[in-house]
Design a protein around this motif. Structure first.
Motif, PDB file in Angstrom:
ATOM      1  N   LEU A  44      45.885  46.748  43.885  1.00  0.00           N
ATOM      2  CA  LEU A  44      46.464  45.424  44.097  1.00  0.00           C
ATOM      3  C   LEU A  44      47.742  45.245  43.301  1.00  0.00           C
ATOM      4  O   LEU A  44      47.956  45.900  42.280  1.00  0.00           O
ATOM      5  CB  LEU A  44      45.488  44.335  43.642  1.00  0.00           C
ATOM      6  CG  LEU A  44      44.128  44.272  44.303  1.00  0.00           C
ATOM      7  CD1 LEU A  44      43.313  43.156  43.675  1.00  0.00           C
ATOM      8  CD2 LEU A  44      44.258  44.061  45.786  1.00  0.00           C
ATOM      9  N   HIS A  45      48.578  44.321  43.778  1.00  0.00           N
ATOM     10  CA  HIS A  45      49.754  43.880  43.042  1.00  0.00           C
ATOM     11  C   HIS A  45      49.696  42.355  42.969  1.00  0.00           C
ATOM     12  O   HIS A  45      49.111  41.709  43.838  1.00  0.00           O
ATOM     13  CB  HIS A  45      51.039  44.325  43.742  1.00  0.00           C
ATOM     14  CG  HIS A  45      51.188  45.806  43.778  1.00  0.00           C
ATOM     15  ND1 HIS A  45      50.776  46.563  44.842  1.00  0.00           N
ATOM     16  CD2 HIS A  45      51.668  46.677  42.859  1.00  0.00           C
ATOM     17  CE1 HIS A  45      51.012  47.839  44.591  1.00  0.00           C
ATOM     18  NE2 HIS A  45      51.546  47.944  43.390  1.00  0.00           N
ATOM     19  N   PHE A  46      50.275  41.804  41.924  1.00  0.00           N
ATOM     20  CA  PHE A  46      50.299  40.357  41.745  1.00  0.00           C
ATOM     21  C   PHE A  46      51.748  39.908  41.612  1.00  0.00           C
ATOM     22  O   PHE A  46      52.504  40.462  40.802  1.00  0.00           O
ATOM     23  CB  PHE A  46      49.509  39.941  40.490  1.00  0.00           C
ATOM     24  CG  PHE A  46      49.390  38.454  40.346  1.00  0.00           C
ATOM     25  CD1 PHE A  46      48.308  37.786  40.892  1.00  0.00           C
ATOM     26  CD2 PHE A  46      50.364  37.712  39.705  1.00  0.00           C
ATOM     27  CE1 PHE A  46      48.206  36.404  40.780  1.00  0.00           C
ATOM     28  CE2 PHE A  46      50.262  36.336  39.585  1.00  0.00           C
ATOM     29  CZ  PHE A  46      49.179  35.678  40.124  1.00  0.00           C
ATOM     30  N   HIS A  47      52.127  38.907  42.420  1.00  0.00           N
ATOM     31  CA  HIS A  47      53.490  38.362  42.355  1.00  0.00           C
ATOM     32  C   HIS A  47      53.415  36.918  41.879  1.00  0.00           C
ATOM     33  O   HIS A  47      52.733  36.086  42.487  1.00  0.00           O
ATOM     34  CB  HIS A  47      54.175  38.426  43.722  1.00  0.00           C
ATOM     35  CG  HIS A  47      55.542  37.835  43.705  1.00  0.00           C
ATOM     36  ND1 HIS A  47      56.621  38.494  43.175  1.00  0.00           N
ATOM     37  CD2 HIS A  47      55.996  36.634  44.121  1.00  0.00           C
ATOM     38  CE1 HIS A  47      57.687  37.728  43.277  1.00  0.00           C
ATOM     39  NE2 HIS A  47      57.331  36.595  43.838  1.00  0.00           N
ATOM     40  N   LEU A  57      48.094  45.874  39.435  1.00  0.00           N
ATOM     41  CA  LEU A  57      46.738  45.654  38.935  1.00  0.00           C
ATOM     42  C   LEU A  57      45.936  46.907  39.284  1.00  0.00           C
ATOM     43  O   LEU A  57      45.102  46.919  40.182  1.00  0.00           O
ATOM     44  CB  LEU A  57      46.124  44.405  39.569  1.00  0.00           C
ATOM     45  CG  LEU A  57      46.871  43.091  39.314  1.00  0.00           C
ATOM     46  CD1 LEU A  57      46.219  41.940  40.057  1.00  0.00           C
ATOM     47  CD2 LEU A  57      46.940  42.799  37.824  1.00  0.00           C
ATOM     48  N   THR A  58      46.245  47.991  38.564  1.00  0.00           N
ATOM     49  CA  THR A  58      45.712  49.311  38.912  1.00  0.00           C
ATOM     50  C   THR A  58      44.194  49.411  38.788  1.00  0.00           C
ATOM     51  O   THR A  58      43.587  50.267  39.423  1.00  0.00           O
ATOM     52  CB  THR A  58      46.362  50.408  38.045  1.00  0.00           C
ATOM     53  OG1 THR A  58      46.194  50.080  36.671  1.00  0.00           O
ATOM     54  CG2 THR A  58      47.838  50.535  38.344  1.00  0.00           C
ATOM     55  N   GLU A  59      43.593  48.542  37.998  1.00  0.00           N
ATOM     56  CA  GLU A  59      42.136  48.602  37.856  1.00  0.00           C
ATOM     57  C   GLU A  59      41.426  47.980  39.066  1.00  0.00           C
ATOM     58  O   GLU A  59      40.210  48.107  39.204  1.00  0.00           O
ATOM     59  CB  GLU A  59      41.688  47.919  36.556  1.00  0.00           C
ATOM     60  CG  GLU A  59      41.969  46.438  36.487  1.00  0.00           C
ATOM     61  CD  GLU A  59      43.389  46.064  36.060  1.00  0.00           C
ATOM     62  OE1 GLU A  59      43.672  44.859  35.941  1.00  0.00           O
ATOM     63  OE2 GLU A  59      44.223  46.943  35.853  1.00  0.00           O
ATOM     64  N   HIS A  60      42.173  47.322  39.938  1.00  0.00           N
ATOM     65  CA  HIS A  60      41.613  46.704  41.144  1.00  0.00           C
ATOM     66  C   HIS A  60      42.104  47.467  42.369  1.00  0.00           C
ATOM     67  O   HIS A  60      43.252  47.345  42.768  1.00  0.00           O
ATOM     68  CB  HIS A  60      42.009  45.231  41.238  1.00  0.00           C
ATOM     69  CG  HIS A  60      41.531  44.420  40.084  1.00  0.00           C
ATOM     70  ND1 HIS A  60      40.230  44.032  39.943  1.00  0.00           N
ATOM     71  CD2 HIS A  60      42.182  43.952  39.008  1.00  0.00           C
ATOM     72  CE1 HIS A  60      40.096  43.341  38.822  1.00  0.00           C
ATOM     73  NE2 HIS A  60      41.269  43.287  38.231  1.00  0.00           N
ATOM     74  N   LYS A  61      41.234  48.254  42.958  1.00  0.00           N
ATOM     75  CA  LYS A  61      41.591  49.122  44.086  1.00  0.00           C
ATOM     76  C   LYS A  61      41.462  48.385  45.412  1.00  0.00           C
ATOM     77  O   LYS A  61      40.614  47.510  45.571  1.00  0.00           O
ATOM     78  CB  LYS A  61      40.706  50.372  44.117  1.00  0.00           C
ATOM     79  CG  LYS A  61      40.716  51.169  42.825  1.00  0.00           C
ATOM     80  CD  LYS A  61      42.089  51.698  42.500  1.00  0.00           C
ATOM     81  CE  LYS A  61      42.055  52.545  41.245  1.00  0.00           C
ATOM     82  NZ  LYS A  61      43.355  52.840  40.725  1.00  0.00           N
ATOM     83  N   LEU A  78      48.445  45.180  49.371  1.00  0.00           N
ATOM     84  CA  LEU A  78      47.787  43.905  49.146  1.00  0.00           C
ATOM     85  C   LEU A  78      48.413  43.259  47.919  1.00  0.00           C
ATOM     86  O   LEU A  78      48.341  43.799  46.812  1.00  0.00           O
ATOM     87  CB  LEU A  78      46.282  44.100  48.945  1.00  0.00           C
ATOM     88  CG  LEU A  78      45.455  42.833  48.759  1.00  0.00           C
ATOM     89  CD1 LEU A  78      45.684  41.837  49.884  1.00  0.00           C
ATOM     90  CD2 LEU A  78      43.985  43.179  48.683  1.00  0.00           C
ATOM     91  N   VAL A  79      49.076  42.122  48.140  1.00  0.00           N
ATOM     92  CA  VAL A  79      49.737  41.388  47.070  1.00  0.00           C
ATOM     93  C   VAL A  79      49.074  40.025  46.947  1.00  0.00           C
ATOM     94  O   VAL A  79      48.972  39.286  47.920  1.00  0.00           O
ATOM     95  CB  VAL A  79      51.248  41.208  47.355  1.00  0.00           C
ATOM     96  CG1 VAL A  79      51.909  40.384  46.257  1.00  0.00           C
ATOM     97  CG2 VAL A  79      51.932  42.552  47.503  1.00  0.00           C
ATOM     98  N   ILE A  80      48.612  39.733  45.756  1.00  0.00           N
ATOM     99  CA  ILE A  80      48.085  38.410  45.440  1.00  0.00           C
ATOM    100  C   ILE A  80      49.249  37.599  44.888  1.00  0.00           C
ATOM    101  O   ILE A  80      49.970  38.061  43.995  1.00  0.00           O
ATOM    102  CB  ILE A  80      46.947  38.492  44.390  1.00  0.00           C
ATOM    103  CG1 ILE A  80      45.865  39.482  44.812  1.00  0.00           C
ATOM    104  CG2 ILE A  80      46.387  37.107  44.093  1.00  0.00           C
ATOM    105  CD1 ILE A  80      45.147  39.124  46.084  1.00  0.00           C
ATOM    106  N   LYS A  81      49.449  36.404  45.409  1.00  0.00           N
ATOM    107  CA  LYS A  81      50.542  35.550  44.947  1.00  0.00           C
ATOM    108  C   LYS A  81      49.966  34.343  44.241  1.00  0.00           C
ATOM    109  O   LYS A  81      48.971  33.777  44.668  1.00  0.00           O
ATOM    110  CB  LYS A  81      51.421  35.124  46.127  1.00  0.00           C
ATOM    111  CG  LYS A  81      52.111  36.299  46.774  1.00  0.00           C
ATOM    112  CD  LYS A  81      53.025  35.874  47.888  1.00  0.00           C
ATOM    113  CE  LYS A  81      53.703  37.113  48.477  1.00  0.00           C
ATOM    114  NZ  LYS A  81      54.750  36.757  49.413  1.00  0.00           N
ATOM    115  N   GLY A  82      50.589  33.982  43.127  1.00  0.00           N
ATOM    116  CA  GLY A  82      50.123  32.844  42.352  1.00  0.00           C
ATOM    117  C   GLY A  82      50.959  32.695  41.089  1.00  0.00           C
ATOM    118  O   GLY A  82      52.156  32.967  41.103  1.00  0.00           O
ATOM    119  N   ILE A  83      50.321  32.297  40.007  1.00  0.00           N
ATOM    120  CA  ILE A  83      50.986  32.090  38.725  1.00  0.00           C
ATOM    121  C   ILE A  83      50.381  33.088  37.720  1.00  0.00           C
ATOM    122  O   ILE A  83      49.160  33.150  37.564  1.00  0.00           O
ATOM    123  CB  ILE A  83      50.800  30.652  38.198  1.00  0.00           C
ATOM    124  CG1 ILE A  83      51.251  29.641  39.259  1.00  0.00           C
ATOM    125  CG2 ILE A  83      51.542  30.438  36.888  1.00  0.00           C
ATOM    126  CD1 ILE A  83      52.719  29.736  39.648  1.00  0.00           C
TER     127      ILE A  83
END
Length: 90
Positions: A44-47, A57-61, A78-83
Protein backbone atom coordinates in the motif's frame (compact mmCIF):
# COMPACT_ATOMS: atom_id res chain seq x y z
CA UNK A 1 18.72 12.61 -18.10
CA UNK A 2 17.35 12.27 -14.60
CA UNK A 3 14.27 10.47 -15.91
CA UNK A 4 16.36 7.84 -17.72
CA UNK A 5 18.47 7.37 -14.59
CA UNK A 6 15.35 6.80 -12.48
CA UNK A 7 14.00 4.34 -15.08
CA UNK A 8 17.33 2.45 -14.97
CA UNK A 9 17.16 2.35 -11.15
CA UNK A 10 13.59 1.04 -11.46
CA UNK A 11 14.64 -1.68 -13.92
CA UNK A 12 17.47 -2.72 -11.56
CA UNK A 13 15.05 -2.97 -8.61
CA UNK A 14 16.54 -0.06 -6.65
CA UNK A 15 13.42 2.12 -6.73
CA UNK A 16 9.74 1.71 -7.58
CA UNK A 17 7.36 4.22 -9.06
CA UNK A 18 4.30 5.30 -7.11
CA UNK A 19 1.10 6.32 -8.90
CA UNK A 20 -0.79 8.27 -6.24
CA UNK A 21 -3.24 9.94 -8.62
CA UNK A 22 -1.50 13.34 -8.58
CA UNK A 23 -0.09 12.98 -12.14
CA UNK A 24 3.41 13.57 -10.72
CA UNK A 25 6.00 10.81 -11.06
CA UNK A 26 7.15 9.76 -7.62
CA UNK A 27 9.74 7.13 -6.77
CA UNK A 28 10.64 5.36 -3.54
CA UNK A 29 13.73 3.37 -2.63
CA UNK A 30 13.13 -0.35 -2.53
CA UNK A 31 13.82 -2.11 0.74
CA UNK A 32 16.31 -5.00 0.86
CA UNK A 33 14.72 -8.07 -0.69
CA UNK A 34 12.03 -6.02 -2.43
CA UNK A 35 10.77 -7.56 -5.64
CA UNK A 36 8.15 -5.14 -6.94
CA UNK A 37 6.50 -7.68 -9.18
CA UNK A 38 2.73 -7.97 -9.34
CA UNK A 39 2.66 -11.37 -7.58
CA UNK A 40 5.62 -10.78 -5.26
CA UNK A 41 5.88 -7.62 -3.20
CA UNK A 42 3.15 -5.06 -3.89
CA UNK A 43 2.28 -2.89 -0.91
CA UNK A 44 0.00 0.00 0.00
CA UNK A 45 0.85 3.67 -0.38
CA UNK A 46 -0.63 6.56 1.58
CA UNK A 47 -1.12 10.05 0.13
CA UNK A 48 -1.74 12.95 2.52
CA UNK A 49 -4.18 15.50 1.15
CA UNK A 50 -2.82 18.12 3.53
CA UNK A 51 0.97 18.07 3.00
CA UNK A 52 0.80 16.25 -0.39
CA UNK A 53 3.33 13.63 0.77
CA UNK A 54 3.11 10.02 -0.40
CA UNK A 55 4.69 7.23 1.65
CA UNK A 56 5.11 3.47 1.26
CA UNK A 57 3.34 1.25 3.75
CA UNK A 58 5.50 -1.78 3.01
CA UNK A 59 4.22 -3.78 5.97
CA UNK A 60 0.73 -3.75 4.39
CA UNK A 61 0.66 -5.95 1.28
CA UNK A 62 -1.86 -5.80 -1.55
CA UNK A 63 -3.66 -9.15 -1.57
CA UNK A 64 -3.54 -11.31 -4.68
CA UNK A 65 -6.65 -10.84 -6.83
CA UNK A 66 -7.89 -13.75 -8.95
CA UNK A 67 -8.98 -12.30 -12.27
CA UNK A 68 -11.45 -13.94 -14.64
CA UNK A 69 -10.02 -16.28 -17.25
CA UNK A 70 -8.41 -14.40 -20.12
CA UNK A 71 -7.52 -11.32 -18.06
CA UNK A 72 -3.83 -10.63 -17.51
CA UNK A 73 -2.74 -8.21 -14.77
CA UNK A 74 0.24 -6.03 -15.63
CA UNK A 75 0.23 -3.67 -12.66
CA UNK A 76 -1.60 -3.11 -9.39
CA UNK A 77 -1.69 -0.02 -7.24
CA UNK A 78 -3.54 0.77 -4.05
CA UNK A 79 -3.29 4.27 -2.59
CA UNK A 80 -5.06 5.26 0.59
CA UNK A 81 -5.80 8.99 0.69
CA UNK A 82 -6.32 10.95 3.87
CA UNK A 83 -4.35 12.90 6.47
CA UNK A 84 -0.93 11.59 7.62
CA UNK A 85 0.12 11.19 11.24
CA UNK A 86 2.21 14.39 11.20
CA UNK A 87 -0.63 16.53 9.84
CA UNK A 88 -3.31 14.97 12.03
CA UNK A 89 -1.39 16.01 15.17
CA UNK A 90 -1.61 19.71 14.29
Amino acid sequence: TLYRTLKTFEEKGLVHQIDDGTNISKFALCEPGCNCEIDQDLHLHFHCGNCDKTVCLTEHKIPHINLPQGYVAEDANLVIKGICDSCSQH
